[in-house]
Design a protein around this motif. Structure first.
Motif, PDB file in Angstrom:
ATOM      1  N   PRO A 128       0.830  -1.199   0.000  1.00 24.22           N
ATOM      2  CA  PRO A 128       0.000   0.000   0.000  1.00 24.22           C
ATOM      3  C   PRO A 128       0.861   1.243   0.000  1.00 24.22           C
ATOM      4  O   PRO A 128       1.920   1.292   0.645  1.00 24.22           O
ATOM      5  CB  PRO A 128      -0.795  -0.133   1.309  1.00 24.22           C
ATOM      6  N   VAL A 129       0.415   2.261  -0.728  1.00 23.84           N
ATOM      7  CA  VAL A 129       1.126   3.540  -0.770  1.00 23.84           C
ATOM      8  C   VAL A 129       0.147   4.677  -0.508  1.00 23.84           C
ATOM      9  O   VAL A 129      -1.067   4.536  -0.697  1.00 23.84           O
ATOM     10  CB  VAL A 129       1.839   3.760  -2.122  1.00 23.84           C
ATOM     11  N   ALA A 137      -4.459   3.623   2.613  1.00 24.71           N
ATOM     12  CA  ALA A 137      -3.809   3.364   1.327  1.00 24.71           C
ATOM     13  C   ALA A 137      -4.544   4.095   0.206  1.00 24.71           C
ATOM     14  O   ALA A 137      -5.744   3.897   0.006  1.00 24.71           O
ATOM     15  CB  ALA A 137      -3.770   1.864   1.041  1.00 24.71           C
ATOM     16  N   ALA A 138      -3.814   4.923  -0.512  1.00 27.95           N
ATOM     17  CA  ALA A 138      -4.403   5.585  -1.685  1.00 27.95           C
ATOM     18  C   ALA A 138      -4.334   4.693  -2.913  1.00 27.95           C
ATOM     19  O   ALA A 138      -5.128   4.849  -3.843  1.00 27.95           O
ATOM     20  CB  ALA A 138      -3.670   6.895  -1.964  1.00 27.95           C
ATOM     21  N   ASN A 139      -3.376   3.758  -2.905  1.00 21.87           N
ATOM     22  CA  ASN A 139      -3.210   2.861  -4.038  1.00 21.87           C
ATOM     23  C   ASN A 139      -2.374   1.664  -3.595  1.00 21.87           C
ATOM     24  O   ASN A 139      -1.847   1.655  -2.480  1.00 21.87           O
ATOM     25  CB  ASN A 139      -2.521   3.587  -5.207  1.00 21.87           C
ATOM     26  N   TRP A 140      -2.277   0.668  -4.457  1.00 20.78           N
ATOM     27  CA  TRP A 140      -1.473  -0.526  -4.198  1.00 20.78           C
ATOM     28  C   TRP A 140      -0.544  -0.725  -5.385  1.00 20.78           C
ATOM     29  O   TRP A 140      -0.989  -0.720  -6.536  1.00 20.78           O
ATOM     30  CB  TRP A 140      -2.369  -1.753  -4.005  1.00 20.78           C
ATOM     31  N   ASP A 172       3.441  11.386  -6.904  1.00 23.54           N
ATOM     32  CA  ASP A 172       2.005  11.239  -7.137  1.00 23.54           C
ATOM     33  C   ASP A 172       1.768   9.770  -7.500  1.00 23.54           C
ATOM     34  O   ASP A 172       2.233   9.302  -8.537  1.00 23.54           O
ATOM     35  CB  ASP A 172       1.559  12.166  -8.273  1.00 23.54           C
ATOM     36  N   ALA A 173       1.057   9.056  -6.623  1.00 23.13           N
ATOM     37  CA  ALA A 173       0.858   7.619  -6.840  1.00 23.13           C
ATOM     38  C   ALA A 173       0.198   7.323  -8.176  1.00 23.13           C
ATOM     39  O   ALA A 173       0.460   6.285  -8.788  1.00 23.13           O
ATOM     40  CB  ALA A 173       0.029   7.028  -5.701  1.00 23.13           C
ATOM     41  N   SER A 174      -0.645   8.231  -8.640  1.00 28.16           N
ATOM     42  CA  SER A 174      -1.332   8.000  -9.910  1.00 28.16           C
ATOM     43  C   SER A 174      -0.388   8.117 -11.101  1.00 28.16           C
ATOM     44  O   SER A 174      -0.740   7.728 -12.214  1.00 28.16           O
ATOM     45  CB  SER A 174      -2.492   8.983 -10.077  1.00 28.16           C
ATOM     46  N   LYS A 175       0.819   8.643 -10.874  1.00 30.39           N
ATOM     47  CA  LYS A 175       1.794   8.804 -11.954  1.00 30.39           C
ATOM     48  C   LYS A 175       2.809   7.658 -12.003  1.00 30.39           C
ATOM     49  O   LYS A 175       3.701   7.657 -12.858  1.00 30.39           O
ATOM     50  CB  LYS A 175       2.550  10.127 -11.788  1.00 30.39           C
ATOM     51  N   LEU A 210      -7.306   1.350 -10.343  1.00 31.31           N
ATOM     52  CA  LEU A 210      -6.073   1.687  -9.646  1.00 31.31           C
ATOM     53  C   LEU A 210      -5.012   2.146 -10.639  1.00 31.31           C
ATOM     54  O   LEU A 210      -4.126   2.925 -10.294  1.00 31.31           O
ATOM     55  CB  LEU A 210      -5.564   0.487  -8.848  1.00 31.31           C
ATOM     56  N   PHE A 211      -5.100   1.659 -11.863  1.00 32.74           N
ATOM     57  CA  PHE A 211      -4.247   2.131 -12.945  1.00 32.74           C
ATOM     58  C   PHE A 211      -4.876   1.685 -14.248  1.00 32.74           C
ATOM     59  O   PHE A 211      -5.768   0.834 -14.259  1.00 32.74           O
ATOM     60  CB  PHE A 211      -2.808   1.613 -12.818  1.00 32.74           C
ATOM     61  N   GLY A 212      -4.432   2.272 -15.335  1.00 33.94           N
ATOM     62  CA  GLY A 212      -4.979   1.936 -16.645  1.00 33.94           C
ATOM     63  C   GLY A 212      -3.909   1.455 -17.592  1.00 33.94           C
ATOM     64  O   GLY A 212      -3.767   0.269 -17.858  1.00 33.94           O
ATOM     65  N   GLU A 213      -3.104   2.386 -18.079  1.00 34.40           N
ATOM     66  CA  GLU A 213      -2.068   2.052 -19.055  1.00 34.40           C
ATOM     67  C   GLU A 213      -0.947   1.235 -18.412  1.00 34.40           C
ATOM     68  O   GLU A 213      -0.605   1.434 -17.246  1.00 34.40           O
ATOM     69  CB  GLU A 213      -1.475   3.346 -19.631  1.00 34.40           C
ATOM     70  N   THR A 214      -0.406   0.324 -19.183  1.00 30.47           N
ATOM     71  CA  THR A 214       0.793  -0.411 -18.767  1.00 30.47           C
ATOM     72  C   THR A 214       1.856  -0.243 -19.842  1.00 30.47           C
ATOM     73  O   THR A 214       1.551   0.044 -20.999  1.00 30.47           O
ATOM     74  CB  THR A 214       0.509  -1.902 -18.556  1.00 30.47           C
ATOM     75  N   LYS A 215       3.106  -0.441 -19.442  1.00 35.50           N
ATOM     76  CA  LYS A 215       4.207  -0.285 -20.388  1.00 35.50           C
ATOM     77  C   LYS A 215       5.131  -1.494 -20.343  1.00 35.50           C
ATOM     78  O   LYS A 215       5.303  -2.120 -19.299  1.00 35.50           O
ATOM     79  CB  LYS A 215       5.007   0.982 -20.083  1.00 35.50           C
TER      80      LYS A 215
END
Length: 542
Positions: free
Chosen positions: A97-98, A177-180, A196-199, A240-245
């Motif tokens: 968790p972050v 936790a804002a994100n995992w 920024d966890a979303s970044k 929790l996220f969208g794009e992956t690389k």
């Protein structure tokens, strides 16, 4: 492209017990310097409860060990290196968790000693019940079967099961936790100074193999699916996220803070992270339909194949098949055993119980192996299963346990040890058979990792049991080397990851040819292995 003549790449390999830092010359893959640093809290056994199969690691262990290993590796060079890129591989699924700024929750006041706020290591099996609920929902017909591309079975070793388990048991951590984030995504973000966890850039490898991400589903499972699994998951910020690389791309650039800690220049590109075995396969020069086996505490087996040849083939009971998870433009397949080296380490601890440092110093295993190698296949009739940490492949099931059968008054420590070695080899054979039974060929086998390089006996038993040649990569640091190969690509030293791989891969050190006569003997014992396994499966359900 950057000049590769004097350029180097830094590969960071976060294993179960330690982190390795390896400086690799970009032109030819020569390993110029390396260092290893153990995780101090983990070494003390903190935050873990093996009886409950709880295995947690404090994020401070990663940061402290990483700093030490990199500084030592840099200091080991004759001249200050021109590091052009950094690559990172880690264990997985190892989520944590972050907070909203991307800080690991265990680094915040009030959470520093809470195991649920830490990284939930890959071999933590406290979420068996949650994994079963995920499987039940996916197979209910109410939603798309999100397990379609992970072998049809979701494991308690993986992302969503662990999040749900913590959410149910520890609402304080869950709310904070804002994100995992998977460890392989968090480390590059830390090095890049992401606030920024979303970044945080998410790796195709981790997302596809552990978090049920797939292009066919438009990314992650839907919010409706999460709420149906448990209403508390509806409180997550979704997705929790969208794009992956893929890992040949840049996740960020080295921050001034970490540049100062490492003694490097700021701004160095950092490649997108991935799991250790996936990058290790690249370090060993994986080609389509070669099976690269990372033989460590567990095994992770990686195979790649062209999507046009895979077509609609789905292999059941493995750990996923994901486009681009290993190499771009190829489908990456993952399988493995939940315990391999851990099997042997457990047996050694068992034999040393109560010694408290008395008697001979050093490991018992070399002498045990020497004596075991003198015995015939099957020893004195002992049989064993390699499932001391459950079964990963084929058909993930963390409720099953190991069995040692055929014990009698003539059984010895070496004969039991031989049975355990043979069990790991039979587990390896079952994986190869699953791939080929379901339409994915295995043309060759390459082994990487300390066990493969240090134990010719184990490698030979595997070759004999599978009736296949086993090649062993020369590098002790194939995973870190793979990370460095991705780093060189992300930095622009090579046109693509394939050219970088071919230039920087580890050569083969030695090969083990199968002995046909031994294979015949092992065939009969393999049938015993399967019978004992069936009994263990029934026992787990009783």
């Amino acid at each position: 492209m950057s000049s590769t003549n004097d350029s180097c790449a830094l590969g960071l390999d976060f294993g179960s017990d330690s982190v390795r830092a390896v400086v690799v010359r970009v032109a030819d893959g020569e390993e110029l310097s390396s260092a290893v640093a153990n995780y101090p809290r983990w070494a003390e056994g903190k935050f873990c409860d093996a009886a409950r199969q709880q295995f947690r690691q404090h994020p401070s262990d990663y940061l402290e060990a990483m700093g030490s290993a990199v500084r030592e590796a840099i200091a080991g060079l004759e001249a200050h290196p021109d590091i052009i890129g950094i690559g990172v591989d880690t264990t997985g699924s190892s989520p944590m968790p972050v907070t909203a700024d991307g800080t690991a929750l265990a680094l915040k006041d009030g959470f520093s000693s809470d195991p649920d706020a830490m990284c939930i290591l890959w071999k933590d099996h406290t979420s068996v019940a949650e994994a079963q609920e995920i499987n039940d929902l996916c197979h209910s017909g109410q939603f798309p079967d999100y397990t379609k591309y992970v072998g049809g079975i979701y494991s308690s070793e993986w992302y969503w099961a662990k999040i749900l388990n913590v959410g149910r048991r520890n609402p304080t951590v869950f709310r904070a936790a804002a994100n995992w984030v998977e460890l392989c995504d968090w480390i590059p973000a830390v090095l890049a100074g992401v606030t920024d966890a979303s970044k945080i850039v998410r790796s195709r490898c981790a997302a596809g193999h552990k978090a049920l991400w797939h292009p066919e589903f438009g990314g992650l499972p839907s919010r409706e699916w999460l709420q149906a699994l448990d209403p508390l998951l509806g409180n997550l910020t979704t997705p929790l996220f969208g794009e992956t690389k893929t890992s040949d791309q840049v996740a960020g650039n080295l921050s001034s803070d970490w540049a100062g800690r490492f003694g490097l220049k700021a701004g160095i590109p950092i490649a997108v992270g991935a799991f250790d075995c996936h990058m290790g396969a690249v370090g060993a020069g994986i080609e389509p339909y070669s099976l690269v086996r990372a033989m460590g505490t567990s095994t992770c087996d990686i195979l790649v194949a062209p999507p046009e040849e895979v077509s609609d083939t789905l292999v059941s009971g493995i750990c996923g098949q994901v486009p681009g998870s290993v190499l771009p433009d190829l489908v990456g397949f993952e399988a493995g055993q939940s315990s391999f080296g851990d099997v042997f380490a457990w047996f050694e601890r068992l034999l040393q119980w109560g010694r408290n440092g008395r008697g001979k110093a050093g490991s018992l295993l070399p002498e045990l192996e020497k004596e075991a190698a003198e015995l015939p296949p099957g020893g004195y009739g002992e049989r064993a299963l390699d499932w001391l940490n459950g079964r990963r492949t084929p058909d993930a099931d963390q409720t099953v346990k190991s069995i040692i059968a055929g014990l009698h008054l003539g059984s010895t420590a070496p004969s039991i040890y031989r049975a355990l070695i043979e069990a790991t080899a039979y587990g390896s054979r079952a994986i190869v058979e699953r791939f080929e039974e379901q339409g994915v060929k295995v043309n060759s086998i390459v082994a990487i990792g300390g066990i493969a390089r240090k134990s010719d006996f184990i490698s030979q038993v595997c070759a004999d049991v599978m009736n296949r040649k086993v090649d062993v990569a020369l590098s002790d640091q194939a995973c870190a080397r793979g990370a460095a190969i991705f780093a060189a690509t992300a930095a622009g030293a090579y046109e693509d990851i394939y050219k970088a791989k071919d230039a920087m891969l580890s050569p083969i050190e030695k090969s083990f040819e199968p002995n046909p006569e031994m294979h015949k003997l092992y065939n009969a014992i393999y049938e015993d292995y399967k019978r004992v396994g069936a009994f263990a499966g029934d026992l787990a359900k009783s």
